[in-house]
Write a protein that holds these residues in place. Structure first.
Motif, PDB file in Angstrom:
ATOM      1  N   ARG A  21     -41.551   4.994   4.418  1.00  0.00           N
ATOM      2  CA  ARG A  21     -42.496   4.430   5.381  1.00  0.00           C
ATOM      3  C   ARG A  21     -42.199   2.958   5.633  1.00  0.00           C
ATOM      4  NH1 ARG A  21     -49.007   4.214   4.468  1.00  0.00           N
ATOM      5  NH2 ARG A  21     -49.506   3.118   6.370  1.00  0.00           N
ATOM      6  N   LEU A  22     -41.927   2.208   4.564  1.00  0.00           N
ATOM      7  CA  LEU A  22     -41.603   0.791   4.712  1.00  0.00           C
ATOM      8  C   LEU A  22     -40.317   0.619   5.505  1.00  0.00           C
ATOM      9  CD1 LEU A  22     -42.152  -2.176   4.060  1.00  0.00           C
ATOM     10  CD2 LEU A  22     -40.931  -1.843   1.895  1.00  0.00           C
ATOM     11  N   ARG A  23     -39.315   1.429   5.223  1.00  0.00           N
ATOM     12  CA  ARG A  23     -38.048   1.350   5.946  1.00  0.00           C
ATOM     13  C   ARG A  23     -38.263   1.597   7.442  1.00  0.00           C
ATOM     14  NH1 ARG A  23     -35.202   2.880   2.125  1.00  0.00           N
ATOM     15  NH2 ARG A  23     -35.911   5.023   2.078  1.00  0.00           N
ATOM     16  N   ARG A  24     -39.077   2.613   7.772  1.00  0.00           N
ATOM     17  CA  ARG A  24     -39.364   2.894   9.191  1.00  0.00           C
ATOM     18  C   ARG A  24     -40.113   1.734   9.845  1.00  0.00           C
ATOM     19  NH1 ARG A  24     -40.760   7.886   7.017  1.00  0.00           N
ATOM     20  NH2 ARG A  24     -42.955   7.439   7.313  1.00  0.00           N
ATOM     21  N   LEU A  25     -41.078   1.172   9.126  1.00  0.00           N
ATOM     22  CA  LEU A  25     -41.830   0.038   9.658  1.00  0.00           C
ATOM     23  C   LEU A  25     -40.921  -1.154   9.920  1.00  0.00           C
ATOM     24  CD1 LEU A  25     -45.247  -0.360   7.835  1.00  0.00           C
ATOM     25  CD2 LEU A  25     -44.804  -0.820  10.228  1.00  0.00           C
ATOM     26  N   GLU A  26     -40.009  -1.416   8.997  1.00  0.00           N
ATOM     27  CA  GLU A  26     -39.102  -2.548   9.160  1.00  0.00           C
ATOM     28  C   GLU A  26     -38.155  -2.330  10.330  1.00  0.00           C
ATOM     29  OE1 GLU A  26     -37.534  -2.795   5.167  1.00  0.00           O
ATOM     30  OE2 GLU A  26     -38.997  -4.341   4.635  1.00  0.00           O
ATOM     31  N   GLN A  27     -37.769  -1.091  10.571  1.00  0.00           N
ATOM     32  CA  GLN A  27     -36.888  -0.794  11.698  1.00  0.00           C
ATOM     33  C   GLN A  27     -37.626  -0.899  13.025  1.00  0.00           C
ATOM     34  OE1 GLN A  27     -35.339   3.086  10.755  1.00  0.00           O
ATOM     35  NE2 GLN A  27     -33.789   2.264   9.349  1.00  0.00           N
ATOM     36  N   SER A  28     -38.869  -0.453  13.065  1.00  0.00           N
ATOM     37  CA  SER A  28     -39.614  -0.460  14.318  1.00  0.00           C
ATOM     38  C   SER A  28     -40.251  -1.815  14.624  1.00  0.00           C
ATOM     39  CB  SER A  28     -40.688   0.632  14.318  1.00  0.00           C
ATOM     40  OG  SER A  28     -41.662   0.363  13.337  1.00  0.00           O
ATOM     41  N   ASN A  29     -40.443  -2.656  13.605  1.00  0.00           N
ATOM     42  CA  ASN A  29     -41.056  -3.971  13.792  1.00  0.00           C
ATOM     43  C   ASN A  29     -40.280  -5.042  13.021  1.00  0.00           C
ATOM     44  OD1 ASN A  29     -43.657  -3.197  15.201  1.00  0.00           O
ATOM     45  ND2 ASN A  29     -43.726  -1.896  13.389  1.00  0.00           N
ATOM     46  N   PRO A  30     -39.026  -5.276  13.403  1.00  0.00           N
ATOM     47  CA  PRO A  30     -38.214  -6.226  12.638  1.00  0.00           C
ATOM     48  C   PRO A  30     -38.714  -7.664  12.723  1.00  0.00           C
ATOM     49  CG  PRO A  30     -37.049  -5.528  14.602  1.00  0.00           C
ATOM     50  CD  PRO A  30     -38.301  -4.705  14.515  1.00  0.00           C
ATOM     51  N   GLY A  31     -39.437  -7.994  13.763  1.00  0.00           N
ATOM     52  CA  GLY A  31     -39.923  -9.361  13.945  1.00  0.00           C
ATOM     53  C   GLY A  31     -41.070  -9.721  13.029  1.00  0.00           C
ATOM     54  N   GLY A  32     -41.670  -8.771  12.378  1.00  0.00           N
ATOM     55  CA  GLY A  32     -42.733  -9.065  11.431  1.00  0.00           C
ATOM     56  C   GLY A  32     -44.131  -8.952  11.989  1.00  0.00           C
ATOM     57  N   SER A  33     -44.321  -8.250  13.094  1.00  0.00           N
ATOM     58  CA  SER A  33     -45.664  -8.125  13.651  1.00  0.00           C
ATOM     59  C   SER A  33     -46.586  -7.291  12.763  1.00  0.00           C
ATOM     60  CB  SER A  33     -45.604  -7.524  15.064  1.00  0.00           C
ATOM     61  OG  SER A  33     -45.110  -6.205  14.999  1.00  0.00           O
ATOM     62  N   LYS A  34     -46.027  -6.597  11.812  1.00  0.00           N
ATOM     63  CA  LYS A  34     -46.822  -5.766  10.905  1.00  0.00           C
ATOM     64  C   LYS A  34     -46.721  -6.297   9.473  1.00  0.00           C
ATOM     65  CE  LYS A  34     -47.771  -2.324  13.836  1.00  0.00           C
ATOM     66  NZ  LYS A  34     -48.997  -1.671  14.069  1.00  0.00           N
ATOM     67  N   ARG A  35     -46.771  -7.607   9.326  1.00  0.00           N
ATOM     68  CA  ARG A  35     -46.572  -8.225   8.012  1.00  0.00           C
ATOM     69  C   ARG A  35     -47.557  -7.740   6.968  1.00  0.00           C
ATOM     70  NH1 ARG A  35     -45.347 -14.095  10.180  1.00  0.00           N
ATOM     71  NH2 ARG A  35     -43.144 -13.820  10.560  1.00  0.00           N
ATOM     72  N   PHE A  36     -48.841  -7.635   7.330  1.00  0.00           N
ATOM     73  CA  PHE A  36     -49.842  -7.231   6.348  1.00  0.00           C
ATOM     74  C   PHE A  36     -49.609  -5.796   5.909  1.00  0.00           C
ATOM     75  CE2 PHE A  36     -52.231 -10.688   8.498  1.00  0.00           C
ATOM     76  CZ  PHE A  36     -52.298 -11.539   7.407  1.00  0.00           C
TER      77      PHE A  36
END
Length: 67
Positions: A21-36
């Motif tokens: 899940r973290l890997r997918r999040l990092e791929q879909s939001n590399p800019g950090g919009s989902k930091r929390f």
């Protein structure tokens, strides 16, 4: 706290799911919009690593009972 081999296996599965899940999040939001969200997932991953390590050092892991 992990107390049995079954709980240990479930925790390993949960850890794999969280890492995916973290890997997918990092791929879909590399800019950090989902930091929390990413930070929360990382915290859960760290907690599971700690619990797995404690279990791995326990007597149950060394001598699992047949249940």
């Amino acid at each position: 706290m992990i107390a049995t081999t079954i709980e240990y296996q479930k925790a390993q599965e949960e850890l794999k799911d969280l890492e995916d899940r973290l890997r997918r999040l990092e791929q879909s939001n590399p800019g950090g919009s989902k930091r929390f969200t990413k930070a929360g997932i990382r915290k859960m991953i760290a907690r599971l690593h700690e619990e797995l390590a404690v279990y791995e050092g326990s007597e149950e892991a060394k001598h699992p009972e047949s249940k």
